[in-house]
Design a protein around this motif. Structure first.
Motif, PDB file in Angstrom:
ATOM      1  N   LEU A  31       1.004 -14.090  18.854  1.00 53.66           N
ATOM      2  CA  LEU A  31       1.520 -14.548  17.565  1.00 53.66           C
ATOM      3  C   LEU A  31       2.965 -15.035  17.712  1.00 53.66           C
ATOM      4  CD1 LEU A  31       0.005 -11.830  15.207  1.00 53.66           C
ATOM      5  CD2 LEU A  31      -0.801 -14.177  15.581  1.00 53.66           C
ATOM      6  N   PRO A  32       3.444 -15.880  16.791  1.00 53.92           N
ATOM      7  CA  PRO A  32       4.775 -16.475  16.933  1.00 53.92           C
ATOM      8  C   PRO A  32       5.891 -15.435  16.821  1.00 53.92           C
ATOM      9  CG  PRO A  32       3.444 -17.664  15.314  1.00 53.92           C
ATOM     10  CD  PRO A  32       2.720 -16.403  15.618  1.00 53.92           C
ATOM     11  N   PRO A  33       7.068 -15.744  17.360  1.00 58.80           N
ATOM     12  CA  PRO A  33       8.234 -14.886  17.138  1.00 58.80           C
ATOM     13  C   PRO A  33       8.452 -14.671  15.644  1.00 58.80           C
ATOM     14  CG  PRO A  33       8.727 -16.574  18.757  1.00 58.80           C
ATOM     15  CD  PRO A  33       7.386 -16.925  18.188  1.00 58.80           C
ATOM     16  N   THR A  34       8.748 -13.425  15.272  1.00 60.05           N
ATOM     17  CA  THR A  34       8.766 -13.053  13.861  1.00 60.05           C
ATOM     18  C   THR A  34      10.003 -12.233  13.521  1.00 60.05           C
ATOM     19  OG1 THR A  34       6.334 -13.009  13.813  1.00 60.05           O
ATOM     20  CG2 THR A  34       7.471 -11.833  12.057  1.00 60.05           C
ATOM     21  N   LEU A  35      10.619 -12.571  12.391  1.00 60.19           N
ATOM     22  CA  LEU A  35      11.693 -11.779  11.818  1.00 60.19           C
ATOM     23  C   LEU A  35      11.229 -11.260  10.467  1.00 60.19           C
ATOM     24  CD1 LEU A  35      14.661 -10.759  11.649  1.00 60.19           C
ATOM     25  CD2 LEU A  35      15.219 -12.964  10.575  1.00 60.19           C
ATOM     26  N   ILE A  36      11.346  -9.932  10.256  1.00 62.72           N
ATOM     27  CA  ILE A  36      10.955  -9.311   8.996  1.00 62.72           C
ATOM     28  C   ILE A  36      12.169  -8.646   8.378  1.00 62.72           C
ATOM     29  CG2 ILE A  36       9.399  -7.693   7.864  1.00 62.72           C
ATOM     30  CD1 ILE A  36       7.581  -7.844  10.316  1.00 62.72           C
ATOM     31  N   LEU A  37      12.395  -8.924   7.095  1.00 66.64           N
ATOM     32  CA  LEU A  37      13.506  -8.353   6.340  1.00 66.64           C
ATOM     33  C   LEU A  37      12.923  -7.608   5.147  1.00 66.64           C
ATOM     34  CD1 LEU A  37      15.516 -11.676   6.331  1.00 66.64           C
ATOM     35  CD2 LEU A  37      15.967  -9.730   7.838  1.00 66.64           C
ATOM     36  N   ALA A  38      13.266  -6.314   5.010  1.00 68.04           N
ATOM     37  CA  ALA A  38      12.637  -5.495   3.986  1.00 68.04           C
ATOM     38  C   ALA A  38      13.626  -4.501   3.394  1.00 68.04           C
ATOM     39  CB  ALA A  38      11.442  -4.746   4.576  1.00 68.04           C
ATOM     40  N   GLY A  39      13.314  -4.028   2.179  1.00 61.81           N
ATOM     41  CA  GLY A  39      14.106  -3.000   1.523  1.00 61.81           C
ATOM     42  C   GLY A  39      13.446  -1.638   1.670  1.00 61.81           C
ATOM     43  N   GLY A  88      15.276  -2.296  -2.974  1.00 63.02           N
ATOM     44  CA  GLY A  88      13.828  -2.361  -3.042  1.00 63.02           C
ATOM     45  C   GLY A  88      13.297  -3.748  -2.742  1.00 63.02           C
ATOM     46  N   HIS A  89      12.268  -4.146  -3.475  1.00 59.35           N
ATOM     47  CA  HIS A  89      11.622  -5.433  -3.259  1.00 59.35           C
ATOM     48  C   HIS A  89      12.605  -6.565  -3.500  1.00 59.35           C
ATOM     49  CE1 HIS A  89       8.067  -7.824  -2.633  1.00 59.35           C
ATOM     50  NE2 HIS A  89       8.237  -8.474  -3.766  1.00 59.35           N
ATOM     51  N   LEU A  90      12.622  -7.512  -2.567  1.00 58.10           N
ATOM     52  CA  LEU A  90      13.516  -8.671  -2.634  1.00 58.10           C
ATOM     53  C   LEU A  90      14.968  -8.240  -2.770  1.00 58.10           C
ATOM     54  CD1 LEU A  90      11.322 -10.983  -4.902  1.00 58.10           C
ATOM     55  CD2 LEU A  90      11.430 -10.919  -2.404  1.00 58.10           C
ATOM     56  N   ALA A 114       8.993 -23.751  11.803  1.00 57.33           N
ATOM     57  CA  ALA A 114       9.010 -22.369  11.340  1.00 57.33           C
ATOM     58  C   ALA A 114       8.458 -22.306   9.919  1.00 57.33           C
ATOM     59  CB  ALA A 114      10.436 -21.819  11.374  1.00 57.33           C
ATOM     60  N   VAL A 115       8.101 -21.105   9.492  1.00 62.40           N
ATOM     61  CA  VAL A 115       7.763 -20.882   8.087  1.00 62.40           C
ATOM     62  C   VAL A 115       8.601 -19.731   7.568  1.00 62.40           C
ATOM     63  CG1 VAL A 115       5.435 -21.839   8.175  1.00 62.40           C
ATOM     64  CG2 VAL A 115       5.793 -19.427   8.681  1.00 62.40           C
ATOM     65  N   TYR A 116       8.989 -19.851   6.316  1.00 58.27           N
ATOM     66  CA  TYR A 116       9.747 -18.817   5.623  1.00 58.27           C
ATOM     67  C   TYR A 116       8.986 -18.494   4.350  1.00 58.27           C
ATOM     68  CZ  TYR A 116      13.711 -16.595   3.152  1.00 58.27           C
ATOM     69  OH  TYR A 116      14.529 -15.727   2.477  1.00 58.27           O
ATOM     70  N   GLY A 117       8.745 -17.215   4.110  1.00 57.77           N
ATOM     71  CA  GLY A 117       8.077 -16.819   2.885  1.00 57.77           C
ATOM     72  C   GLY A 117       8.592 -15.489   2.391  1.00 57.77           C
ATOM     73  N   TRP A 118       8.548 -15.316   1.071  1.00 54.16           N
ATOM     74  CA  TRP A 118       8.922 -14.016   0.537  1.00 54.16           C
ATOM     75  C   TRP A 118       7.783 -13.443  -0.306  1.00 54.16           C
ATOM     76  CZ3 TRP A 118      11.276 -18.502  -1.347  1.00 54.16           C
ATOM     77  CH2 TRP A 118      11.153 -18.773  -2.717  1.00 54.16           C
ATOM     78  N   SER A 119       7.633 -12.119  -0.228  1.00 52.39           N
ATOM     79  CA  SER A 119       6.631 -11.394  -0.993  1.00 52.39           C
ATOM     80  C   SER A 119       5.238 -11.946  -0.694  1.00 52.39           C
ATOM     81  CB  SER A 119       6.984 -11.465  -2.480  1.00 52.39           C
ATOM     82  OG  SER A 119       6.269 -10.527  -3.231  1.00 52.39           O
ATOM     83  N   SER A 158      10.511  -9.229   2.448  1.00 51.79           N
ATOM     84  CA  SER A 158       9.718  -8.335   1.600  1.00 51.79           C
ATOM     85  C   SER A 158       8.236  -8.717   1.645  1.00 51.79           C
ATOM     86  CB  SER A 158      10.235  -8.354   0.157  1.00 51.79           C
ATOM     87  OG  SER A 158      11.556  -7.866   0.076  1.00 51.79           O
ATOM     88  N   PRO A 159       7.654  -8.783   2.848  1.00 52.91           N
ATOM     89  CA  PRO A 159       6.320  -9.378   2.976  1.00 52.91           C
ATOM     90  C   PRO A 159       5.188  -8.450   2.537  1.00 52.91           C
ATOM     91  CG  PRO A 159       7.087  -8.596   5.103  1.00 52.91           C
ATOM     92  CD  PRO A 159       8.235  -8.414   4.149  1.00 52.91           C
ATOM     93  N   ALA A 160       4.149  -9.063   2.006  1.00 52.41           N
ATOM     94  CA  ALA A 160       2.902  -8.363   1.687  1.00 52.41           C
ATOM     95  C   ALA A 160       2.012  -8.416   2.928  1.00 52.41           C
ATOM     96  CB  ALA A 160       2.210  -9.024   0.499  1.00 52.41           C
ATOM     97  N   LEU A 161       1.992  -7.336   3.702  1.00 54.04           N
ATOM     98  CA  LEU A 161       1.308  -7.326   4.992  1.00 54.04           C
ATOM     99  C   LEU A 161       0.152  -6.341   5.051  1.00 54.04           C
ATOM    100  CD1 LEU A 161       4.466  -7.428   7.300  1.00 54.04           C
ATOM    101  CD2 LEU A 161       2.987  -9.346   6.654  1.00 54.04           C
ATOM    102  N   ASP A 162       0.185  -5.307   4.234  1.00 60.54           N
ATOM    103  CA  ASP A 162      -0.834  -4.253   4.240  1.00 60.54           C
ATOM    104  C   ASP A 162      -1.477  -4.230   2.858  1.00 60.54           C
ATOM    105  OD1 ASP A 162      -2.410  -2.058   4.614  1.00 60.54           O
ATOM    106  OD2 ASP A 162      -0.793  -0.702   5.179  1.00 60.54           O
ATOM    107  N   LEU A 163      -2.649  -4.839   2.730  1.00 57.94           N
ATOM    108  CA  LEU A 163      -3.196  -5.158   1.413  1.00 57.94           C
ATOM    109  C   LEU A 163      -4.492  -4.428   1.063  1.00 57.94           C
ATOM    110  CD1 LEU A 163      -2.501  -8.989   1.556  1.00 57.94           C
ATOM    111  CD2 LEU A 163      -1.241  -7.264   0.256  1.00 57.94           C
TER     112      LEU A 163
END
Length: 297
Positions: free
Chosen positions: A213-221, A255-257, A142-147, A179-184
């Motif tokens: 695409l792989p199974p995905t979990l998104i956590l956001a504010g 908000g963010h993070l 798996a990969v874990y990333g923030w922002s 808090s991913p950066a997905l729409d840039l």
């Protein structure tokens, strides 16, 4: 993404640890070089590409356990693998191998986020190639990333860099995005770091969602001003439309993070403790649902 900051990693297969040291909990962590010393980007503060491995305790460690590669945030511009130590250590405490990595930082001179994206792919390939020595299953990474680190994580899956069946895959088996950066496309900071010769749409995940695409979990504010939730929701909807497994959890009042409402959310992370705890519960349930805890049967 305005003036936040991030860090990632490059390639090549050096398997001998650079060093071993004791972490705060008294367990041993291992530092590897997974890429050649940088020939550019040294102004960013490092000269080699590193993967720091946190193994489970002897009671939990066994062949064919799963792994999590962790990409820290920081607006593609600042940070180091040390920022990801806490997350990697937490996964190790769950019985997984946690791997904190660094990557080339964008300095508007020698490196851009595109270089960091290449480093993220290389870090996952290194992990998969060294699965045996790391005592992990190559099919449970798996990969874990923030922002901005979440952008690098999902980019490894979307912008894989190789045709199907050619070379060792950099596509992770699961994605955990905070808090991913997905729409840039309209992100002024990202566009500035790319420079005039590159188009943001070519590297914006929401523009390139596809099936498989792989199974995905998104956590956001809900009130995120750095990586606005509208773009996150759009990505989630497109993932579902393409029949991908994707879970989105949006937390109100932060908000963010997970910065509490009313506080600036465009600096260093200061998450609301109750939201952070709830988010970790979501992560635990997600990885458990995928069978990433315990040995592979």
């Amino acid at each position: 993404m305005r003036n936040l900051i991030v860090v990632t990693i490059l390639s090549v297969l050096f398997a001998a640890p650079l060093c071993a040291q004791e972490n705060a909990a008294g367990s041993q962590l291992e530092s590897y070089c997974y890429g050649k010393p940088l020939t550019k980007g040294t102004e960013a503060g490092f000269t080699s590409l590193r993967a720091v491995v946190f193994r489970p305790s002897a009671d939990h460690q066994a062949p064919s356990c799963s792994a999590v590669v962790v990409f820290h945030g920081g607006g593609w511009s600042i940070g180091s693998e040390e920022w990801a130590y806490g997350v990697a250590r937490r996964f190790a405490e769950k019985g997984m191998v946690g791997i904190a990595v660094n990557y080339r930082l964008s300095d508007r001179k020698t490196a851009t986020p595109v270089d960091a994206m290449a480093d993220a792919r290389a870090a996952i390939r290194w992990t998969r190639m060294n699965a045996s020595s790391l005592d992990i299953s190559p099919d449970r990474i798996a990969v874990y990333g923030w922002s901005a680190g979440a952008h690098l994580a999902v980019s490894a899956a979307i912008f894989s860099g190789l045709p199907p069946n050619e070379g060792l895959s950099c596509v992770p088996n699961a994605l955990i995005l905070k808090s991913p950066a997905l729409d840039l496309v309209s992100d002024e900071w990202f566009c500035t770091l790319l420079g005039d010769s590159l188009a943001a749409a070519d590297y914006s995940p929401v523009e390139h969602v596809r099936s498989g695409l792989p199974p995905t979990l998104i956590l956001a504010g809900e009130t995120d001003t750095v990586t606005p939730v509208d773009g996150v929701r759009r990505f989630h909807e497109l993932m579902l439309a393409d029949k991908n497994q994707c879970e989105l959890v949006v937390y109100e009042g932060v908000g963010h993070l997970f910065t509490p409402g009313g506080e600036p959310d465009d600096g260093y992370s200061n998450p609301a403790p109750e939201v952070q705890a709830a988010a970790w519960r979501e992560v635990d349930e997600f990885i458990e649902s995928l069978g990433f805890l315990g040995l592979q049967r």
